[in-house]
Design an enzyme around this catalytic site. Structure first.
Site, short mmCIF file in Angstrom:
data_model
loop_
_atom_site.label_atom_id
_atom_site.label_comp_id
_atom_site.label_asym_id
_atom_site.label_seq_id
_atom_site.Cartn_x
_atom_site.Cartn_y
_atom_site.Cartn_z
N ASP A 15 0.04 -6.54 -8.61
CA ASP A 15 0.77 -6.63 -7.34
C ASP A 15 1.19 -8.05 -7.01
O ASP A 15 2.35 -8.31 -6.69
CB ASP A 15 -0.11 -6.12 -6.18
CG ASP A 15 -0.30 -4.61 -6.23
OD1 ASP A 15 0.52 -3.93 -6.85
OD2 ASP A 15 -1.29 -4.13 -5.62
N ARG A 95 -12.21 -12.61 3.20
CA ARG A 95 -10.82 -12.73 3.65
C ARG A 95 -10.55 -13.88 4.61
O ARG A 95 -9.55 -14.57 4.46
CB ARG A 95 -10.32 -11.41 4.27
CG ARG A 95 -10.26 -10.24 3.29
CD ARG A 95 -9.46 -10.55 2.06
NE ARG A 95 -9.40 -9.40 1.17
CZ ARG A 95 -9.41 -9.45 -0.15
NH1 ARG A 95 -9.47 -10.61 -0.76
NH2 ARG A 95 -9.35 -8.36 -0.87
N ASP A 124 -7.71 -5.20 4.73
CA ASP A 124 -7.51 -6.60 4.35
C ASP A 124 -6.25 -7.22 4.94
O ASP A 124 -6.23 -8.40 5.27
CB ASP A 124 -7.55 -6.74 2.82
CG ASP A 124 -8.97 -6.53 2.30
OD1 ASP A 124 -9.91 -6.86 3.05
OD2 ASP A 124 -9.14 -6.05 1.17
N SER A 176 -9.86 0.72 -7.85
CA SER A 176 -9.44 -0.54 -7.26
C SER A 176 -10.73 -1.30 -6.97
O SER A 176 -11.61 -0.80 -6.27
CB SER A 176 -8.66 -0.28 -5.97
OG SER A 176 -8.69 -1.44 -5.17
N1 ARG Z 1 -13.62 -1.20 2.27
C1 ARG Z 1 -13.96 -2.58 2.06
C2 ARG Z 1 -13.58 -3.41 3.25
O1 ARG Z 1 -12.68 -3.05 3.96
C3 ARG Z 1 -13.39 -3.15 0.78
C4 ARG Z 1 -11.89 -3.25 0.70
C5 ARG Z 1 -11.35 -3.61 -0.65
N2 ARG Z 1 -11.76 -2.65 -1.64
C6 ARG Z 1 -11.24 -2.48 -2.86
N3 ARG Z 1 -11.87 -1.63 -3.64
N4 ARG Z 1 -10.20 -3.11 -3.31
O2 ARG Z 1 -14.17 -4.42 3.48
#
Ligand code: ARG
Length: 404
Positions: A15, A95, A124, A176
């Site tokens: 991406d 993040r 995110d 993912s």
């Molecule tokens: N659900 C988790 C959060 O919002 C992880 C998000 C990213 N997960 C991923 N498998 N890319 O903090």
């Protein structure tokens, strides 16, 4: 005036690679890729070269591992921040730091726009964008994944091939995965079915507890002011300490979590997590707090922990409420010093002992042996008064209408 500049949060995956090229064409801009290292992952190999080959005009890579653990993960640890009672928040804690790096780079390089590769239905995007808005309200934000023309991974791959964008043509994982030192998050593929047990290949850093070593392992964790500083008597830097515990705990199958969670955008999602160090450290830290915090502070801390977890999950790290609650957390950490000994065994985490110079545990008060110093007679008067409101209430309740 030179060309427009865009600072892009870049991971080197499909991406964000496609994004670099797409943004430079669509906005006729120079692209600065910005990567913060929060843990060692495979994607980091050859990242700089790859970013330039993809069309970046400048590549910024910052090793933030120590900073991430010291100033972000350990803050969440002190706060006892665990989302919906089980998720230690690895992705969510990373993040804000990545958003900060992106903002600082954009400002230093004279870019008036930042871009990220988060999807339109995840958490995110919230964390990135609220972070950027809080830190530098003057910056524009672009989220190509919410607007661009590609509808599938295959379309992105076609675009990458057409534009000579280097992408790894490995067998793509059905999952993912987001990984940093505080934990791994895995979703998609078969995991989207909440009745499906996670297959073994979904787990990245822990062994199946059933197949874990037969021999238990004992580990002591020493805290100073709520921060872990030693393992088995040996000092470690924050990132090293977390790495060591991820390895040790992971080898005993500790830290696997399977969660149906509430996302900020209103949907429920299913994610599995692996966070051996975070689980071990939260449990030990809480154990010390049980020993050293007075009852009312301990109870209030539970409310604060839950609130801080929600703020972190919801992308509200750089906010006055977060800072205020953290000031409370810091003010009660001064006695959270001491040692907790744990045992790892086939996915189980058992507390073997806890000790602190500030322990409020008084054996003479607690004991049922003849050494008892607790004044039982005082309990009689205490209970007469403590129960009085309910005694009064029930006398009134038992009266009939006529009597009143
Ligand atoms: N659900 C988790 C959060 O919002 C992880 C998000 C990213 N997960 C991923 N498998 N890319 O903090």
């Amino acid at each position: 005036m030179g060309r427009k500049k865009i600072a892009v949060a870049y991971s080197g995956g499909l991406d964000t690679s496609v994004m670099v090229k797409w943004l430079s064409e669509k906005y006729d801009a120079d692209i600065i890729t910005v990567t913060g290292i929060l843990g060692k992952t495979k994607e980091l190999e050859g990242l700089e070269e790859k970013a330039y080959k993809t069309g970046a005009s400048k590549v910024i890579i910052a090793d933030l591992q120590e900073k991430f653990i010291k100033d972000y993960a350990f803050k969440a640890l002190k706060a006892g921040a665990i989302y919906e009672e089980v998720y230690p928040l690895a992705t969510a804690i990373g993040r804000p730091l990545l958003a900060k790096l992106l903002v600082e780079t954009a400002l230093a390089e004279g870019a008036e726009t930042v871009a990220h590769g988060c999807t339109g239905k995840g958490n995110d995007q919230v964390r990135f964008e609220v972070g950027v808005q809080s830190l530098a309200p003057e910056l524009n934000i672009i989220a190509p994944l919410r607007t661009w023309e590609f509808n599938s991974r295959d379309e992105e791959i076609d675009y990458a091939v057409k534009n000579d964008i280097p992408i790894k043509v490995t067998k793509s994982s059905p999952y993912s995965i987001d990984e940093n030192l505080w934990g791994v998050a895995v979703e998609c593929g078969v995991l989207e079915d909440p009745t499906a047990t996670p297959p073994d290949d979904a787990y990245q850093i822990t062994v199946d507890p059933k197949l874990a070593k037969d021999k238990p392992e004992t580990v002591s964790v020493e805290f100073e002011y709520g921060i872990p500083i030693k393992l088995n008597g040996q000092s470690y830097s924050p990132a090293e300490l977390v790495s060591a515990l991820n390895f040790a705990g992971g080898s005993h199958g500790i830290g696997r979590i399977d969660l149906i969670e509430n996302r900020v955008v209103g949907i429920k999602s299913r994610e599995i997590y692996e966070a051996p160090a975070a689980v071990i450290l939260h449990k030990s830290h809480q154990e010390l707090e049980r020993l050293v915090l007075d009852r009312e502070t301990f109870r209030f801390k539970q409310l604060v922990s839950d609130k801080v977890a929600n703020l972190i999950y919801d992308g509200l790290w750089f906010t006055p409420l977060f800072d205020g609650l953290m000031a409370f957390v810091d003010s009660i950490q001064k006695n959270v010093t001491g040692e907790v000994v744990l045992e790892f065994y086939k996915g189980n985490l058992n507390i073997l002992s806890r000790t602190s110079p500030f322990s409020l545990y008084d054996k003479d008060l607690a004991t049922y042996s003849p050494q008892d110093t607790f004044d039982r007679k005082a309990a009689e008067g205490f209970l007469k008064i403590y129960g009085l409101p309910y005694k009064t209430l029930n006398i009134v309740k038992n009266k009939t209408y006529q009597e009143v």
